[in-house]
Design an enzyme around this catalytic site. Structure first.
Site, PDB file in Angstrom:
ATOM      1  N   ASN A   9       0.870  -1.181   0.000  1.00 54.48           N
ATOM      2  CA  ASN A   9       0.000   0.000   0.000  1.00 54.48           C
ATOM      3  C   ASN A   9       0.904   1.227   0.000  1.00 54.48           C
ATOM      4  O   ASN A   9       1.511   1.546   1.024  1.00 54.48           O
ATOM      5  CB  ASN A   9      -0.890  -0.039   1.253  1.00 54.48           C
ATOM      6  CG  ASN A   9      -1.739   1.203   1.406  1.00 54.48           C
ATOM      7  OD1 ASN A   9      -1.805   2.040   0.501  1.00 54.48           O
ATOM      8  ND2 ASN A   9      -2.389   1.324   2.555  1.00 54.48           N
ATOM      9  N   TRP A  10       0.984   1.875  -1.152  1.00 55.60           N
ATOM     10  CA  TRP A  10       1.887   3.035  -1.244  1.00 55.60           C
ATOM     11  C   TRP A  10       1.315   4.276  -0.577  1.00 55.60           C
ATOM     12  O   TRP A  10       2.007   5.286  -0.457  1.00 55.60           O
ATOM     13  CB  TRP A  10       2.216   3.321  -2.718  1.00 55.60           C
ATOM     14  CG  TRP A  10       3.251   2.395  -3.289  1.00 55.60           C
ATOM     15  CD1 TRP A  10       3.790   1.285  -2.709  1.00 55.60           C
ATOM     16  CD2 TRP A  10       3.897   2.523  -4.572  1.00 55.60           C
ATOM     17  NE1 TRP A  10       4.726   0.710  -3.539  1.00 55.60           N
ATOM     18  CE2 TRP A  10       4.811   1.451  -4.697  1.00 55.60           C
ATOM     19  CE3 TRP A  10       3.790   3.427  -5.634  1.00 55.60           C
ATOM     20  CZ2 TRP A  10       5.612   1.265  -5.830  1.00 55.60           C
ATOM     21  CZ3 TRP A  10       4.578   3.245  -6.762  1.00 55.60           C
ATOM     22  CH2 TRP A  10       5.485   2.180  -6.857  1.00 55.60           C
ATOM     23  N   HIS A  93      -9.345   1.032   5.316  1.00 60.26           N
ATOM     24  CA  HIS A  93      -8.059   1.232   6.000  1.00 60.26           C
ATOM     25  C   HIS A  93      -8.284   2.197   7.165  1.00 60.26           C
ATOM     26  O   HIS A  93      -9.114   3.101   7.068  1.00 60.26           O
ATOM     27  CB  HIS A  93      -7.038   1.796   5.014  1.00 60.26           C
ATOM     28  CG  HIS A  93      -5.644   1.777   5.555  1.00 60.26           C
ATOM     29  ND1 HIS A  93      -5.197   2.689   6.488  1.00 60.26           N
ATOM     30  CD2 HIS A  93      -4.608   0.940   5.315  1.00 60.26           C
ATOM     31  CE1 HIS A  93      -3.939   2.407   6.789  1.00 60.26           C
ATOM     32  NE2 HIS A  93      -3.555   1.351   6.096  1.00 60.26           N
ATOM     33  N   GLY A 169       3.143   2.206  10.800  1.00 64.70           N
ATOM     34  CA  GLY A 169       4.143   3.259  10.651  1.00 64.70           C
ATOM     35  C   GLY A 169       4.879   3.615  11.927  1.00 64.70           C
ATOM     36  O   GLY A 169       5.523   4.653  12.009  1.00 64.70           O
ATOM     37  N   SER A 209       3.944  -2.194  10.281  1.00 67.46           N
ATOM     38  CA  SER A 209       5.394  -2.247  10.500  1.00 67.46           C
ATOM     39  C   SER A 209       6.031  -3.574  10.093  1.00 67.46           C
ATOM     40  O   SER A 209       6.983  -4.032  10.733  1.00 67.46           O
ATOM     41  CB  SER A 209       5.728  -1.912  11.961  1.00 67.46           C
ATOM     42  OG  SER A 209       5.318  -0.588  12.270  1.00 67.46           O
ATOM     43  N   GLY A 230       3.030  -1.095   4.202  1.00 70.44           N
ATOM     44  CA  GLY A 230       3.081   0.307   3.832  1.00 70.44           C
ATOM     45  C   GLY A 230       4.490   0.718   3.450  1.00 70.44           C
ATOM     46  O   GLY A 230       4.957   0.472   2.337  1.00 70.44           O
ATOM     47  N   GLY A 231       5.207   1.336   4.396  1.00 69.87           N
ATOM     48  CA  GLY A 231       6.521   1.909   4.126  1.00 69.87           C
ATOM     49  C   GLY A 231       7.490   0.993   3.394  1.00 69.87           C
ATOM     50  O   GLY A 231       8.174   1.415   2.453  1.00 69.87           O
TER      51      GLY A 231
HETATM   52  P1  13P Z   1       3.419   0.317   7.559  1.00 71.82           P
HETATM   53  O1  13P Z   1       3.888  -0.979   6.926  1.00 71.82           O
HETATM   54  O2  13P Z   1       4.122   1.518   7.013  1.00 71.82           O
HETATM   55  O3  13P Z   1       3.388   0.229   9.037  1.00 71.82           O
HETATM   56  O4  13P Z   1       1.873   0.513   7.074  1.00 71.82           O
HETATM   57  C1  13P Z   1       0.998  -0.538   7.199  1.00 71.82           C
HETATM   58  C2  13P Z   1      -0.246  -0.188   6.481  1.00 71.82           C
HETATM   59  O5  13P Z   1      -0.998   0.679   6.918  1.00 71.82           O
HETATM   60  C3  13P Z   1      -0.539  -0.887   5.224  1.00 71.82           C
HETATM   61  O6  13P Z   1      -1.831  -0.642   4.792  1.00 71.82           O
END
Ligand code: 13P
Length: 249
Positions: A9-10, A93, A169, A209, A230-231
């Site tokens: 998920n960018w 989300h 995050g 994370s 995410g990241g």
């Molecule tokens: P992170 O991997 O950056 O913690 O984000 C997770 C997320 O919200 C994916 O949808």
């Protein structure tokens, strides 16, 4: 057997320059034993779909409107995402639920349109730290599941992502026992509502994370069929490490 899924998920990150990461990712995984999905920001979707055409990587949206079309300035329909090349759409989300006031019933209405369009709905659930602290995590998750998931769900059109809000995050990750408890609970709820056949075929992702360094242990937890990242999905090298961890389970 559920096919594993590594989904990225960018969020609101990336312009055209980021498309090179998709080329790199596809080149690193020419014939993976799992599904790879990247959900870029909507303006990039069509170019992203072209970039990964005829590769192992699919693309998806991050949200959509519940209606098929109409007077909804700034919104995007499931059909539009499909037309741009999406095969899946992330829905509910926590950044939509918290920042945009999306309720379970909104998520369910969106999921119906996504499924009606022939796309896969990746429905996110997860508790806040306050909710975990008062120990009603499973009540919260149970309510989100029953409220957000439409009746027409199957193993093909539904994926559920468990994303504790406090782990997104932050670098904080629940213990493996905590992840297992929630994933087993989600599986049991799906089996109770949809029957064993459908309930067992829906893929369950963990998100929050996930990094190459912690992916292997998370993927070893029961009922974890992949991750929503995410990241660490923004760079092909990082995401590739997560894909490799998932493939080796
Ligand atoms: P992170 O991997 O950056 O913690 O984000 C997770 C997320 O919200 C994916 O949808």
């Amino acid at each position: 057997m559920r096919r594993k899924l590594a989904a990225g998920n960018w969020k609101m990150n990336g312009t055209g320059a980021a498309l090179s990461e998709l080329d790199l990712l596809a080149a690193k995984h020419p014939s993976p034993s799992l599904d790879i999905l990247i959900c870029p920001p909507a303006p990039l979707l069509h170019r992203a779909a072209s970039a990964v055409e005829n590769t192992s990587v699919s693309v998806g949206g991050q949200d959509c409107h519940a209606d098929a079309s109409g007077a909804h300035t700034g919104d995007i329909s499931a059909e539009m995402l499909k037309d741009a090349g999406a095969s899946a759409v992330i829905l509910g989300h926590s950044e939509r639920r918290v920042d945009h006031g999306e309720r379970n019933e909104d998520v369910r209405a969106k999921a119906r349109t996504v499924m009606d369009a022939g796309l896969q709905a990746i429905i996110c659930v997860g508790e806040s730290l306050e909710q975990r602290d008062v120990a009603n995590t499973l009540d919260i998750i149970g309510g989100q599941l029953s409220g957000s998931i439409p009746d027409q769900s199957t193993g093909e059109n539904l994926v559920v992502a468990y994303e504790p809000i406090w782990a997104i995050g932050t670098g904080k990750v629940p213990t493996l026992e905590e992840i297992g408890e929630v994933h087993d609970f989600i599986r049991a709820r799906l089996e109770r509502r949809f029957g064993e056949g459908v309930g067992r075929s829906v893929r369950l992702l963990y998100g929050g994370s996930v990094k190459p360094g912690n992916a292997t242990e998370i993927f070893g937890v029961s009922n974890v069929d992949g991750a929503l990242v995410g990241g660490a999905s923004l760079k092909a090298e990082d995401f590739s490490g997560i894909i490799q961890a998932l493939e080796s389970i």
